[in-house]
Each structure stands twice: as C-alpha cells, then as structure tokens.
Scaffold this motif. Structure first.
Motif, PDB file in Angstrom:
ATOM      1  N   SER A   1      18.720  10.274  44.308  1.00  0.00           N
ATOM      2  CA  SER A   1      19.795  10.281  43.308  1.00  0.00           C
ATOM      3  C   SER A   1      21.020   9.525  43.810  1.00  0.00           C
ATOM      4  CB  SER A   1      20.169  11.726  42.956  1.00  0.00           C
ATOM      5  OG  SER A   1      20.721  12.392  44.073  1.00  0.00           O
ATOM      6  N   VAL A   2      21.281   9.570  45.138  1.00  0.00           N
ATOM      7  CA  VAL A   2      22.414   8.827  45.693  1.00  0.00           C
ATOM      8  C   VAL A   2      22.247   7.337  45.415  1.00  0.00           C
ATOM      9  CG1 VAL A   2      23.547   8.111  47.833  1.00  0.00           C
ATOM     10  CG2 VAL A   2      22.996  10.517  47.463  1.00  0.00           C
ATOM     11  N   GLY A   3      21.019   6.843  45.575  1.00  0.00           N
ATOM     12  CA  GLY A   3      20.757   5.441  45.273  1.00  0.00           C
ATOM     13  C   GLY A   3      20.979   5.116  43.804  1.00  0.00           C
ATOM     14  N   LEU A   4      20.628   6.061  42.923  1.00  0.00           N
ATOM     15  CA  LEU A   4      20.817   5.828  41.490  1.00  0.00           C
ATOM     16  C   LEU A   4      22.291   5.896  41.106  1.00  0.00           C
ATOM     17  CD1 LEU A   4      17.810   7.907  40.091  1.00  0.00           C
ATOM     18  CD2 LEU A   4      17.982   5.420  40.318  1.00  0.00           C
ATOM     19  N   PHE A   5      23.070   6.727  41.799  1.00  0.00           N
ATOM     20  CA  PHE A   5      24.499   6.814  41.507  1.00  0.00           C
ATOM     21  C   PHE A   5      25.187   5.471  41.705  1.00  0.00           C
ATOM     22  CE2 PHE A   5      24.361  11.535  42.307  1.00  0.00           C
ATOM     23  CZ  PHE A   5      24.778  11.893  41.039  1.00  0.00           C
ATOM     24  N   SER A   6      24.755   4.746  42.714  1.00  0.00           N
ATOM     25  CA  SER A   6      25.392   3.459  43.015  1.00  0.00           C
ATOM     26  C   SER A   6      25.107   2.408  41.946  1.00  0.00           C
ATOM     27  CB  SER A   6      24.910   2.942  44.378  1.00  0.00           C
ATOM     28  OG  SER A   6      23.505   2.738  44.367  1.00  0.00           O
ATOM     29  N   GLN A   7      24.133   2.679  41.054  1.00  0.00           N
ATOM     30  CA  GLN A   7      23.766   1.712  40.025  1.00  0.00           C
ATOM     31  C   GLN A   7      24.551   1.897  38.727  1.00  0.00           C
ATOM     32  OE1 GLN A   7      21.619  -0.758  40.884  1.00  0.00           O
ATOM     33  NE2 GLN A   7      21.621   0.245  42.908  1.00  0.00           N
ATOM     34  N   THR A   8      25.217   3.063  38.585  1.00  0.00           N
ATOM     35  CA  THR A   8      25.950   3.314  37.344  1.00  0.00           C
ATOM     36  C   THR A   8      27.179   4.155  37.629  1.00  0.00           C
ATOM     37  OG1 THR A   8      25.826   4.290  35.131  1.00  0.00           O
ATOM     38  CG2 THR A   8      24.544   5.369  36.871  1.00  0.00           C
ATOM     39  N   ASP A   9      28.223   3.920  36.841  1.00  0.00           N
ATOM     40  CA  ASP A   9      29.426   4.742  36.946  1.00  0.00           C
ATOM     41  C   ASP A   9      29.769   5.327  35.584  1.00  0.00           C
ATOM     42  OD1 ASP A   9      31.491   5.885  38.475  1.00  0.00           O
ATOM     43  OD2 ASP A   9      32.909   4.392  37.741  1.00  0.00           O
ATOM     44  N   ASP A  10      28.770   5.398  34.706  1.00  0.00           N
ATOM     45  CA  ASP A  10      28.981   5.990  33.386  1.00  0.00           C
ATOM     46  C   ASP A  10      28.937   7.507  33.517  1.00  0.00           C
ATOM     47  OD1 ASP A  10      29.088   6.196  30.501  1.00  0.00           O
ATOM     48  OD2 ASP A  10      26.996   6.788  30.628  1.00  0.00           O
ATOM     49  N   PRO A  11      29.998   8.209  33.133  1.00  0.00           N
ATOM     50  CA  PRO A  11      30.049   9.666  33.345  1.00  0.00           C
ATOM     51  C   PRO A  11      28.896  10.418  32.692  1.00  0.00           C
ATOM     52  CG  PRO A  11      32.214   8.834  32.738  1.00  0.00           C
ATOM     53  CD  PRO A  11      31.252   7.701  32.560  1.00  0.00           C
ATOM     54  N   LEU A  12      28.523  10.043  31.473  1.00  0.00           N
ATOM     55  CA  LEU A  12      27.458  10.764  30.774  1.00  0.00           C
ATOM     56  C   LEU A  12      26.112  10.552  31.454  1.00  0.00           C
ATOM     57  CD1 LEU A  12      28.492  10.122  27.049  1.00  0.00           C
ATOM     58  CD2 LEU A  12      29.019  12.072  28.514  1.00  0.00           C
ATOM     59  N   SER A  13      25.873   9.327  31.918  1.00  0.00           N
ATOM     60  CA  SER A  13      24.619   9.063  32.634  1.00  0.00           C
ATOM     61  C   SER A  13      24.564   9.833  33.944  1.00  0.00           C
ATOM     62  CB  SER A  13      24.482   7.559  32.912  1.00  0.00           C
ATOM     63  OG  SER A  13      24.460   6.827  31.710  1.00  0.00           O
ATOM     64  N   VAL A  14      25.693   9.913  34.633  1.00  0.00           N
ATOM     65  CA  VAL A  14      25.752  10.653  35.891  1.00  0.00           C
ATOM     66  C   VAL A  14      25.488  12.137  35.653  1.00  0.00           C
ATOM     67  CG1 VAL A  14      27.284  11.377  37.761  1.00  0.00           C
ATOM     68  CG2 VAL A  14      27.261   8.991  37.035  1.00  0.00           C
ATOM     69  N   ILE A  15      26.049  12.681  34.573  1.00  0.00           N
ATOM     70  CA  ILE A  15      25.820  14.092  34.246  1.00  0.00           C
ATOM     71  C   ILE A  15      24.343  14.343  33.980  1.00  0.00           C
ATOM     72  CG2 ILE A  15      26.189  15.843  32.458  1.00  0.00           C
ATOM     73  CD1 ILE A  15      29.072  14.824  32.247  1.00  0.00           C
ATOM     74  N   LEU A  16      23.723  13.477  33.183  1.00  0.00           N
ATOM     75  CA  LEU A  16      22.297  13.632  32.889  1.00  0.00           C
ATOM     76  C   LEU A  16      21.462  13.577  34.162  1.00  0.00           C
ATOM     77  CD1 LEU A  16      21.871  11.466  29.649  1.00  0.00           C
ATOM     78  CD2 LEU A  16      21.885  13.956  29.824  1.00  0.00           C
ATOM     79  N   LEU A  17      21.832  12.674  35.064  1.00  0.00           N
ATOM     80  CA  LEU A  17      21.088  12.545  36.315  1.00  0.00           C
ATOM     81  C   LEU A  17      21.210  13.805  37.159  1.00  0.00           C
ATOM     82  CD1 LEU A  17      19.477  10.929  38.379  1.00  0.00           C
ATOM     83  CD2 LEU A  17      21.629   9.873  39.140  1.00  0.00           C
ATOM     84  N   THR A  18      22.415  14.369  37.252  1.00  0.00           N
ATOM     85  CA  THR A  18      22.579  15.574  38.068  1.00  0.00           C
ATOM     86  C   THR A  18      21.848  16.765  37.469  1.00  0.00           C
ATOM     87  OG1 THR A  18      24.691  16.035  36.947  1.00  0.00           O
ATOM     88  CG2 THR A  18      24.789  14.855  39.043  1.00  0.00           C
ATOM     89  N   VAL A  19      21.818  16.866  36.142  1.00  0.00           N
ATOM     90  CA  VAL A  19      21.050  17.949  35.506  1.00  0.00           C
ATOM     91  C   VAL A  19      19.568  17.799  35.816  1.00  0.00           C
ATOM     92  CG1 VAL A  19      20.348  18.962  33.303  1.00  0.00           C
ATOM     93  CG2 VAL A  19      22.732  18.313  33.662  1.00  0.00           C
TER      94      VAL A  19
END
Length: 537
Positions: free
Chosen positions: A221-239
């Motif tokens: 997930s850390v690698g995926l975080f670096s690919q986007t800074d969209d808050p909604l996408s980040v929330i979906l990823l953490t869920v």
C-alpha cells in the motif's frame, strides 16, 4: 476462526424476511439507533459521563421499544468492526513512541496475558465449579482489555502521553495474544489434546504469519500511496487494506488481527506521513476518526440491546464471583510484572499501575468471543450470561468511576508557562505545515508565484515570532526559568525523537557496513543511557 463463518452478520428474525418490507424495517431500526446515539452524545456531555457508558445504558433502555430485536453477532464484530477499530488505532500510533514503551507493553501483553488467564481460570474453577476448558476460555475472554472507553476518558482528563501509549500499545498486542490463545484452547477442546511443543509452534506460526501478511500488504500500500494523492482514493485504499489484511490472514490460517495491526502501523507511519500531502492526511485521518467513532457507537448500543436484565439478575452471584476472579488476576499481573520493569527500562510509576488496573474494562472483543463459543460447549448459555453481565458492570461501574479516579490521581499538571509553550508550538507547527502545502501548490501549478510569495511571507512572520519567543523561554537560566519538571516533558519528547533518529541512522550504517559493529554498539549504548535519563511524560 472458521466457527465464525457459519453465522449471519446481522440477524433480525422477522417472518417473511424475503419481502422488501423487511429492508425498510432494518432501515427504521438503524435510524432509531442513530437518533438514540445522538441523544446519548448530547446528554452524556451535559452529565459529564463517558459516551460509551451512556450508549450501553441507552441500549438497555430501548430494547423493548424497537420494532424488532437485533441480535449482536460475533461475525459482524470480527469481520467488519474489529478490523476497522484496530486499523484506526494502528494508523494513529507513532512507532517511535511505541518503541519507547515496548518493554512494559510486551511484558503485559505476553507473559501478562498468560499469567492473568492462568490465575483467573483457577479462581473460576474454584468459585463456580467450571470444567477446565470453559474456565480457560472465559479467563482468556476476561483477560482482554478494551481501551475505547479508557481513551475516551483520557481525552477529557489529561494524562501523560507515555501512559496513553502504554494503554493503547498493550491493547493492540493484548488482543493478538488473547485471540491466538483462545483459538488454541478451542483446538484442544475439539481435538482432545495438543502437546506443549505443538501449541508453541502453532502460536509462533500464527503470530509470525500474521506479521508477514501485515508487512506485505502494508508495504504494498505504501507503494500505491506514492502513485496518487487523491484523498478519496487514499481512503478507499486504506479501507481495502484494513479489511483485506484480516481476511488474508484468516485465509492463510494466521492471525488476521496481527496482520491488521502491522499493516496499520506501516500505513500510518510510512505510507500516509511520507507519501501524501497535508490536506490528504487531514481528510484521511478525519475519515478514520469518524469510522472508529461510528463503529464504537453501534457496538456498544448493540451490547446494551444484547443484555437481558432478567438473566443478569438470575446469574448475578456468578457474575460477581467471576468479576472478582478476573480483577484478582489482573492485579496479580499488573503490579508484580510492572515492578520488574525498572530492571530493564524506565520504572512505571505506581499511580500508572493503578490506572492500568482500574482501566481493565471489557467491551466489544470480549462480547464477540463469548458469542462465538461452540454450541457443544457445556454450560455455554451460562458462560455467555456471565461474560455479558461482567461487560455491563465493567462499562457502567468502572466507566463512571474512571474519570473521578484519574482526577484524584492528579497524573498531569498544567501550568501557565506550559500552556504558553504548547500554544507557540501549535502556531509554529501549523504555520510550517501551511508553508509545505504552499510549496506543493506552487510545484503543481495551482498557485501563481506572486500569490505564493505573498502568502508564504505572511506565514513566515508567524514562524519567526513563534521561534523567537520559544527561544527566549528556553534560553532562560535554570534558576530564573519558569519551567518546572512537567513543563520540560515536551522538550524531552523532542529530544527522545532525535535520539531515536540517531539510533536509526547507526543501525542503517551497520546494515550497509559503513560502520563497524563495535563502534555502533558502543554509540547505541550511550544513546540508550541518554534515553533512560530523559524525564518521560
């Protein structure tokens, strides 16, 4: 935990449940619960009682008013509620601060759980005449600490940050060990035997396997975080990470709870803090704060709905005896074990031990485990009644007395000078964060350079003023300094963070073979001595 999969997530027994009308009844019940929770929040704040205690009492009061009785199911807690609560706690946990208290936490969550379970099971067998397996299962269930109410009280009554970390850290590891131990006891019950060697191997396999699953998903997930800074996408990823870590762990027959905790620690300390902007972090942490609040609201309302007061009254003597048993087990665990901490780490004050003892409150996980007991277990209904009764008495009795107890202990002292320092630090930190966000907006082309320079200059004025005032305060001579010991704890926390950073750099240099092991060991020993000398808050 295969026995959980046989249960439906939320059971509302209504005739003709296939009709669409039943869905509307479920929605009506949920609306009622939301309105009740809102009322409880308003009343509990006015009456100055813990919100969670108010929820349980409200659940008891409205049981007969609902159109249909809701059955709290363990699978709902395990598969949905528990991963959300664990992940929310993990992403908000600072690993550097957790490391500073890891020794007492490990003692309480490792040997502490085993010792508490052993003492409590013996007392339950003597007091209630239970067989060994039921006694051990109930003892494990009662050895679990639920920090939801305790942390909520900490927000109202100021306590040292290290104590908060100790309580939260023990709960994170305590749940892991208790769940694995619970599963091993059930294995003994179903198979009839399990050798000590097999038990140790199974225990290590489940724990280590959960750590590996959490590490894999966390770093992915850390690698995926670096690919986007969209808050909604980040929330979906953490869920997805939170729920996916638990399910992946269960699929590989390792601890899903450990996997969620490890993944949450990595996401919170590496993924979010290093790969996302300040605005995204605010949105993400606000979402998880709401998620944790909402889940706790429904859990403790449903616990109140689950408890039958008539059954509680009939089993009250057994409930009181079991309550005495687990409190004795907790006392004989917390006080002796934490008294040994001074030989390996900074001593734990006696007043903190009192908090850890009284804060031994039962909640959602204890409820979920007792409801998941196999139907073939002797006296299952009696065990459920006993544990639910203890959960109620714990949440109401200890919950109502804990704020008063913490105030009497006077764990934290605030002075005017300390408040001034914290206000200056807050101004400095917010201004610096705003400047960092301005840099990001300039680089992305959103903000013209002229406007950027004007806005940055305004923040720089605040930064300079805060730094100048803080420097003047801290440079005063000791004999004229207005700061007392408690005021200096903030500085000690900063010094500790810097020392931990030095240790990290030394360990990295050793791994890369830049420095020899002898030099690194000697320097780390010096750093450890400096860490122990700090006045920890």
């Amino acid at each position: 935990m295969q026995w959980l999969s046989e249960r439906s997530l939320l059971a509302i027994p209504v005739a003709g449940s296939e009709n669409q009308g039943n869905l509307s009844e479920v929605i009506i019940v949920l609306i009622i619960l939301l309105l009740v929770a809102t009322g409880v929040a308003l009343i509990s704040r006015r009456l100055r009682i813990p919100y969670i205690t108010g929820l349980v009492l409200a659940g008891l009061a409205i049981t007969e008013l609902l159109p249909n009785r809701i059955a709290l199911n363990s699978a709902l807690i395990f598969n949905l509620f528990l991963p959300i609560l664990l992940f929310e706690s993990a992403i908000n946990t600072d690993i550097s601060r957790l490391r500073s208290t890891i020794k007492p936490i490990a003692i309480l969550a490792g040997p502490g759980v085993l010792l508490c379970t052993g003492i409590t099971s013996v007392l339950l067998k003597l007091e209630l005449g239970l067989a060994w397996v039921p006694a051990l299962l109930v003892a494990v269930i009662l050895s679990i600490t639920d920090t939801a109410l305790v942390i909520a009280v900490f927000k109202e009554v100021s306590v040292p940050h290290r104590l908060v970390t100790l309580v939260e850290g023990e709960s994170l590891l305590n749940d892991d060990v208790a769940l694995v131990l619970f599963s091993l006891i059930l294995t003994v019950y179903s198979t009839g035997s399990l050798s000590p060697l097999d038990a140790v191997q199974e225990f290590l396999f489940v724990i280590i396997g959960g750590v590996l699953v959490g590490l894999a998903l966390g770093y992915l997930s850390v690698g995926l975080f670096s690919q986007t800074d969209d808050p909604l996408s980040v929330i979906l990823l953490t869920v997805a990470v939170a729920l996916g870590a638990f399910q992946t762990g269960e699929f590989f027959h390792v601890s899903g709870v450990v996997a969620v905790v490890v993944a949450g620690l990595i996401v919170g300390n590496l993924g979010v803090s290093q790969s996302t902007s300040a605005s995204t972090q605010v949105t993400l942490f606000s979402f998880w704060e709401f998620a944790g609040f909402g889940v706790n609201t429904f859990i403790f309302l449903l616990i109140g709905l689950e408890i039958n007061l008539i059954t509680l009254w009939q089993t009250l003597p057994a409930v009181l005896l079991a309550l005495i048993a687990y409190q004795v087990g907790r006392a004989l665990t917390v006080y002796p074990l934490l008294s040994l901490v001074r030989f390996i780490d900074k001593p734990i004050p006696m007043r903190w031990r009192h908090v850890l003892f009284l804060g031994n409150i039962k909640g959602s996980l204890s409820t979920a485990l007792v409801l998941s007991l196999p139907t073939s277990l002797p006296q299952r209904e009696k065990l459920i009644a006993i544990v639910l009764g203890i959960v109620l008495l714990s949440l109401v009795g200890q919950g109502l007395s804990l704020p008063w107890f913490l105030r009497r202990l006077k764990l934290s002292h605030h002075s005017e000078s300390r408040q001034q320092i914290e206000e200056l630090q807050a101004q400095l930190m917010t201004a610096k964060a705003a400047q960092d966000e301005l840099e990001n907006l300039l680089k992305s082309g959103v903000l013209p350079k002229a406007i950027y320079e004007e806005m940055r200059a305004a923040y720089q004025v605040k930064v300079a003023a805060s730094e100048r005032t803080l420097r003047d305060i801290h440079n005063q001579r000791p004999e004229r300094s207005p700061l007392n010991v408690s005021d200096r704890t903030k500085l000690d926390a900063i010094r500790r963070q810097l020392l931990l950073a030095e240790k990290g750099a030394l360990n990295d240099a050793l791994r890369r073979r830049i420095l020899s092991e002898e030099v690194v060991k000697e320097r780390i020993k010096t750093l450890n001595e400096q860490l122990l000398k700090l006045e920890d808050d």
